[in-house]
Design a protein around this motif. Structure first.
Motif, short mmCIF file in Angstrom:
data_model
loop_
_atom_site.label_atom_id
_atom_site.label_comp_id
_atom_site.label_asym_id
_atom_site.label_seq_id
_atom_site.Cartn_x
_atom_site.Cartn_y
_atom_site.Cartn_z
N LEU A 264 58.97 -0.31 -21.04
CA LEU A 264 57.84 -1.18 -21.40
C LEU A 264 56.61 -0.30 -21.56
O LEU A 264 56.10 0.23 -20.58
CB LEU A 264 57.62 -2.23 -20.30
CG LEU A 264 58.85 -2.98 -19.79
CD1 LEU A 264 58.51 -3.82 -18.58
CD2 LEU A 264 59.45 -3.82 -20.88
N LYS B 271 50.39 2.36 -17.52
CA LYS B 271 50.55 1.83 -18.87
C LYS B 271 52.02 1.66 -19.26
O LYS B 271 52.31 1.19 -20.34
CB LYS B 271 49.86 2.75 -19.88
CG LYS B 271 48.35 2.70 -19.77
CD LYS B 271 47.86 1.34 -20.17
CE LYS B 271 46.35 1.22 -20.08
NZ LYS B 271 45.91 -0.15 -20.27
N THR B 272 52.93 2.08 -18.36
CA THR B 272 54.36 1.92 -18.64
C THR B 272 55.06 1.29 -17.45
O THR B 272 54.62 1.43 -16.31
CB THR B 272 55.05 3.27 -18.96
OG1 THR B 272 54.90 4.13 -17.84
CG2 THR B 272 54.46 3.92 -20.20
N ASP C 84 52.63 0.59 -23.16
CA ASP C 84 51.35 -0.05 -23.44
C ASP C 84 51.29 -1.42 -22.78
O ASP C 84 51.03 -2.44 -23.44
CB ASP C 84 51.10 -0.16 -24.96
CG ASP C 84 51.11 1.20 -25.64
OD1 ASP C 84 50.61 2.17 -25.05
OD2 ASP C 84 51.65 1.29 -26.76
N LEU C 85 51.54 -1.44 -21.46
CA LEU C 85 51.48 -2.70 -20.70
C LEU C 85 50.12 -3.36 -20.90
O LEU C 85 49.08 -2.70 -20.88
CB LEU C 85 51.71 -2.44 -19.21
CG LEU C 85 53.12 -2.06 -18.79
CD1 LEU C 85 53.14 -1.71 -17.31
CD2 LEU C 85 54.11 -3.17 -19.09
N LYS C 86 50.14 -4.68 -21.06
CA LYS C 86 48.90 -5.42 -21.26
C LYS C 86 48.22 -5.72 -19.94
O LYS C 86 47.02 -6.00 -19.90
CB LYS C 86 49.18 -6.67 -22.06
CG LYS C 86 49.68 -6.31 -23.46
CD LYS C 86 49.89 -7.50 -24.33
CE LYS C 86 50.37 -7.01 -25.70
NZ LYS C 86 50.80 -8.11 -26.54
N ALA D 294 54.13 -6.12 -23.18
CA ALA D 294 53.86 -4.73 -23.56
C ALA D 294 53.66 -4.62 -25.07
O ALA D 294 54.16 -5.44 -25.84
CB ALA D 294 55.04 -3.85 -23.13
#
Length: 172
Positions: A115, A46-47, A117-119, A72
Motif C-alpha cells: 500500500l 507513507k507505506t 502513498d497512504l492517505k 492508498a
C-alpha cells in the motif's frame, strides 16, 4: 472462582466471539480468499502492507493481476526474496499465479500487497476495503482488518486468549 477470574474469563469469551478477530472467507469462482489483514503504521508512514491467503479449489490456474482501494494512492502485489544475502522487494509485474489445488499465502516476509502513498495512517481496528482483480475470477471485494503494529498474523500476535489457554477445568 473470584470475581476477577470470572471477569477475565468473560472477557476472553467476548474476544473469542468478536467479529473483528477474524474476517469471513470470501469466495470468487474457484478461489477462496481468507484472513485479510494489515498492520497499523506509525505516524507519518507513507507505506503499509496487506496480507491474506488465496486458495484455488478449481482445476485451472488463476492470477491476481491488480489491487485497488481508496486507502492508498497505489497498491501493488510484491514479492520479498533474499538474493545474495540481501533482502529485496519487487512488484510482480505479471501478477501472482494461484495454481489449481494450491494455497498462496501473502504474509510478512513473502508475497504481500504493498500500500503506497497512504492517505492516512493505518490504525488498529480500522477496516480497509480493497478490490482484488483476478484474471478469471474477476473483481473481488475484501476488507483488511488492521491489527497492532507488531502483529504477526490476523487476530493479533497470539490470537484470542481462548486459543492460548485451556479453561476447561474452570468453574463459574
Amino acid at each position: 472462582m473470584t470475581f476477577f477470574g470470572r471477569s477475565l474469563l468473560a472477557f476472553a469469551f467476548l474476544l473469542a466471539g468478536s467479529p473483528g478477530v477474524l474476517a469471513a472467507d470470501v469466495t470468487a469462482g474457484d478461489l477462496v480468499i481468507a484472513q485479510p489483514w494489515s498492520r497499523a503504521t506509525p505516524g507519518g508512514a507513507k507505506t503499509g502492507a496487506g496480507y491474506l491467503t488465496i486458495e484455488n479449489k478449481g482445476s485451472a490456474p488463476d492470477r491476481l493481476i491488480a489491487v485497488s482501494g481508496d486507502v492508498a494512492g497505489r497498491i501493488e502485489v510484491h514479492e520479498m526474496a533474499v538474493t545474495n544475502g540481501v533482502m529485496t522487494m519487487r512488484p510482480l509485474e505479471k501478477g501472482l499465479t494461484i495454481e489449481p489445488g494450491k494455497t498462496v499465502a501473502l504474509a510478512p516476509g513473502g508475497y504481500h500487497l504493498m500500500l503506497m502513498d497512504l492517505k492516512a495512517p493505518l490504525k488498529q481496528g480500522d477496516k480497509l476495503p480493497l478490490t482484488l482483480e483476478f484474471e478469471k475470477a474477476g473483481k473481488v471485494a475484501v476488507t483488511l482488518e488492521v491489527q497492532a503494529v507488531g502483529a504477526k498474523g490476523p487476530g493479533g500476535e497470539g490470537g484470542s486468549m481462548m486459543k492460548q489457554h485451556d479453561h476447561s477445568g474452570m468453574k463459574m
